[in-house]
Enzyme design. Structure first.
Site, PDB file in Angstrom:
ATOM      1  N   ASN A  50     -13.046   4.104  -1.408  1.00  0.00           N
ATOM      2  CA  ASN A  50     -12.203   2.919  -1.326  1.00  0.00           C
ATOM      3  C   ASN A  50     -12.816   2.073  -0.223  1.00  0.00           C
ATOM      4  O   ASN A  50     -12.586   2.330   0.964  1.00  0.00           O
ATOM      5  CB  ASN A  50     -10.756   3.275  -0.982  1.00  0.00           C
ATOM      6  CG  ASN A  50      -9.885   2.020  -0.908  1.00  0.00           C
ATOM      7  OD1 ASN A  50     -10.393   0.902  -0.933  1.00  0.00           O
ATOM      8  ND2 ASN A  50      -8.578   2.216  -0.826  1.00  0.00           N
TER       9      ASN A  50
ATOM     10  N   TYR B 285       0.796  -1.231   0.000  1.00  0.00           N
ATOM     11  CA  TYR B 285       0.000   0.000   0.000  1.00  0.00           C
ATOM     12  C   TYR B 285       0.829   1.282   0.000  1.00  0.00           C
ATOM     13  O   TYR B 285       0.274   2.377  -0.075  1.00  0.00           O
ATOM     14  CB  TYR B 285      -0.948  -0.009   1.207  1.00  0.00           C
ATOM     15  CG  TYR B 285      -1.937  -1.160   1.160  1.00  0.00           C
ATOM     16  CD1 TYR B 285      -2.891  -1.228   0.149  1.00  0.00           C
ATOM     17  CD2 TYR B 285      -1.905  -2.179   2.108  1.00  0.00           C
ATOM     18  CE1 TYR B 285      -3.793  -2.284   0.083  1.00  0.00           C
ATOM     19  CE2 TYR B 285      -2.809  -3.240   2.046  1.00  0.00           C
ATOM     20  CZ  TYR B 285      -3.738  -3.286   1.039  1.00  0.00           C
ATOM     21  OH  TYR B 285      -4.626  -4.330   0.967  1.00  0.00           O
TER      22      TYR B 285
ATOM     23  N   ASP C 172     -25.896  -1.805  -1.296  1.00  0.00           N
ATOM     24  CA  ASP C 172     -27.293  -1.354  -1.242  1.00  0.00           C
ATOM     25  C   ASP C 172     -27.373   0.129  -0.885  1.00  0.00           C
ATOM     26  O   ASP C 172     -28.185   0.872  -1.439  1.00  0.00           O
ATOM     27  CB  ASP C 172     -28.080  -2.165  -0.211  1.00  0.00           C
ATOM     28  CG  ASP C 172     -28.404  -3.566  -0.699  1.00  0.00           C
ATOM     29  OD1 ASP C 172     -28.251  -3.840  -1.904  1.00  0.00           O
ATOM     30  OD2 ASP C 172     -28.813  -4.405   0.132  1.00  0.00           O
TER      31      ASP C 172
ATOM     32  N   HIS D   3     -15.252  -6.569  -1.213  1.00  0.00           N
ATOM     33  CA  HIS D   3     -15.421  -7.942  -1.660  1.00  0.00           C
ATOM     34  C   HIS D   3     -16.527  -8.682  -0.916  1.00  0.00           C
ATOM     35  O   HIS D   3     -16.814  -9.837  -1.215  1.00  0.00           O
ATOM     36  CB  HIS D   3     -14.090  -8.698  -1.473  1.00  0.00           C
ATOM     37  CG  HIS D   3     -12.894  -7.868  -1.845  1.00  0.00           C
ATOM     38  ND1 HIS D   3     -12.672  -7.470  -3.148  1.00  0.00           N
ATOM     39  CD2 HIS D   3     -11.892  -7.311  -1.101  1.00  0.00           C
ATOM     40  CE1 HIS D   3     -11.552  -6.727  -3.176  1.00  0.00           C
ATOM     41  NE2 HIS D   3     -11.077  -6.617  -1.951  1.00  0.00           N
TER      42      HIS D   3
ATOM     43  N   ARG E 206     -10.016 -11.089  -4.036  1.00  0.00           N
ATOM     44  CA  ARG E 206     -10.044  -9.632  -4.243  1.00  0.00           C
ATOM     45  C   ARG E 206     -10.466  -9.259  -5.660  1.00  0.00           C
ATOM     46  O   ARG E 206     -10.611  -8.090  -5.991  1.00  0.00           O
ATOM     47  CB  ARG E 206      -8.673  -9.022  -3.959  1.00  0.00           C
ATOM     48  CG  ARG E 206      -8.257  -9.120  -2.519  1.00  0.00           C
ATOM     49  CD  ARG E 206      -6.968  -8.369  -2.254  1.00  0.00           C
ATOM     50  NE  ARG E 206      -6.279  -8.923  -1.118  1.00  0.00           N
ATOM     51  CZ  ARG E 206      -6.508  -8.585   0.154  1.00  0.00           C
ATOM     52  NH1 ARG E 206      -7.397  -7.679   0.450  1.00  0.00           N
ATOM     53  NH2 ARG E 206      -5.837  -9.155   1.134  1.00  0.00           N
TER      54      ARG E 206
ATOM     55  N   HIS F  25      -8.830   1.870  -5.501  1.00  0.00           N
ATOM     56  CA  HIS F  25      -7.988   1.011  -4.671  1.00  0.00           C
ATOM     57  C   HIS F  25      -6.534   1.400  -4.870  1.00  0.00           C
ATOM     58  O   HIS F  25      -6.126   1.694  -6.006  1.00  0.00           O
ATOM     59  CB  HIS F  25      -8.158  -0.468  -5.045  1.00  0.00           C
ATOM     60  CG  HIS F  25      -9.556  -0.958  -4.875  1.00  0.00           C
ATOM     61  ND1 HIS F  25     -10.077  -1.282  -3.640  1.00  0.00           N
ATOM     62  CD2 HIS F  25     -10.551  -1.138  -5.768  1.00  0.00           C
ATOM     63  CE1 HIS F  25     -11.333  -1.654  -3.793  1.00  0.00           C
ATOM     64  NE2 HIS F  25     -11.653  -1.568  -5.070  1.00  0.00           N
ATOM     65  N   LEU F  26      -5.809   1.372  -3.803  1.00  0.00           N
ATOM     66  CA  LEU F  26      -4.372   1.650  -3.902  1.00  0.00           C
ATOM     67  C   LEU F  26      -3.661   0.548  -4.680  1.00  0.00           C
ATOM     68  O   LEU F  26      -2.838   0.814  -5.552  1.00  0.00           O
ATOM     69  CB  LEU F  26      -3.772   1.752  -2.496  1.00  0.00           C
ATOM     70  CG  LEU F  26      -4.302   2.930  -1.664  1.00  0.00           C
ATOM     71  CD1 LEU F  26      -4.468   2.522  -0.225  1.00  0.00           C
ATOM     72  CD2 LEU F  26      -3.401   4.123  -1.801  1.00  0.00           C
TER      73      LEU F  26
HETATM   74  C1  DQA Z   1      -7.774  -2.075  -0.969  1.00  0.00           C
HETATM   75  C2  DQA Z   1      -7.792  -3.504  -1.538  1.00  0.00           C
HETATM   76  C3  DQA Z   1      -8.663  -4.402  -0.682  1.00  0.00           C
HETATM   77  O1  DQA Z   1      -8.657  -5.722  -1.214  1.00  0.00           O
HETATM   78  C4  DQA Z   1      -8.135  -4.451   0.738  1.00  0.00           C
HETATM   79  O2  DQA Z   1      -8.991  -5.237   1.540  1.00  0.00           O
HETATM   80  C5  DQA Z   1      -7.944  -3.100   1.320  1.00  0.00           C
HETATM   81  C6  DQA Z   1      -7.348  -2.063   0.480  1.00  0.00           C
HETATM   82  C7  DQA Z   1      -6.809  -1.159  -1.751  1.00  0.00           C
HETATM   83  O3  DQA Z   1      -6.937   0.040  -1.615  1.00  0.00           O
HETATM   84  O4  DQA Z   1      -5.929  -1.651  -2.454  1.00  0.00           O
HETATM   85  O5  DQA Z   1      -8.192  -2.865   2.482  1.00  0.00           O
HETATM   86  O6  DQA Z   1      -9.068  -1.531  -1.086  1.00  0.00           O
END
Ligand code: DQA
Length: 148
Positions: free
Chosen positions: A77, A26, A90, A83, A114, A103-104
């Site tokens: 995010n 990350y 909803d 997932h 994922r 997503h990062l």
């Molecule tokens: C995330 C990717 C997700 O799978 C993970 O659970 C995260 C971070 C990302 O920003 O890459 O918490 O959302």
């Protein structure tokens, strides 16, 4: 474009740990730095930006419901809830606002669980894999969308 736009930025669980959480995945930017950049971008574009992070599904849902009363779009995010959370999906559907999912990490290059997102198909678009830049790209794409 309306005079003044508002964007609700939402960060899901564990994103408060950015900077120290699995930096090889990350990166080293903190959530504070990301929010700061989004606020500056908002200022530059004359857009109100409110950032909120929670580790709790219900708190995120409350914010999504509130967003309907003031925001024109949601940048989210959803973290691990991406997932798993039907309830978050909803809430986003009920809010009836354009959503951009960010997503990062490149979730598609990671574990199979994922690869599935409960948000992507109701989002205007998805940006992933660019670290903190995913947020900036998502934000700019969202503004472009609102202006169209
Ligand atoms: C995330 C990717 C997700 O799978 C993970 O659970 C995260 C971070 C990302 O920003 O890459 O918490 O959302």
């Amino acid at each position: 474009m309306p005079e003044s736009l508002g964007v609700q930025v939402l960060h899901g669980p564990n994103l408060n740990l950015l900077g120290t959480r699995e930096p090889e995945v990350y990166g080293f930017a903190t959530l504070e730095q990301i929010d700061h950049e989004l606020a500056a971008l908002g200022k530059e574009h004359g857009v109100e930006v409110q950032c909120f992070q929670s580790n709790h599904e219900g708190a995120l849902i409350d914010r999504i419901q509130e967003a309907r009363t003031w925001a024109d779009a949601i940048l989210i995010n959803p973290g691990g809830f991406t997932h798993t959370s039907v309830a978050l999906r909803d809430a986003l559907l009920a809010a009836d606002l354009p959503v951009v999912e960010v997503h990062l990490s490149n979730v598609h290059a990671r574990e199979e669980f994922r690869h599935r997102s409960l948000v992507s198909d109701i989002a205007v678009g998805v940006v992933c894999g660019f670290g903190p830049l995913s947020y900036r790209l998502g934000f700019e794409a969202l503004l472009g969308q609102l202006r169209d």
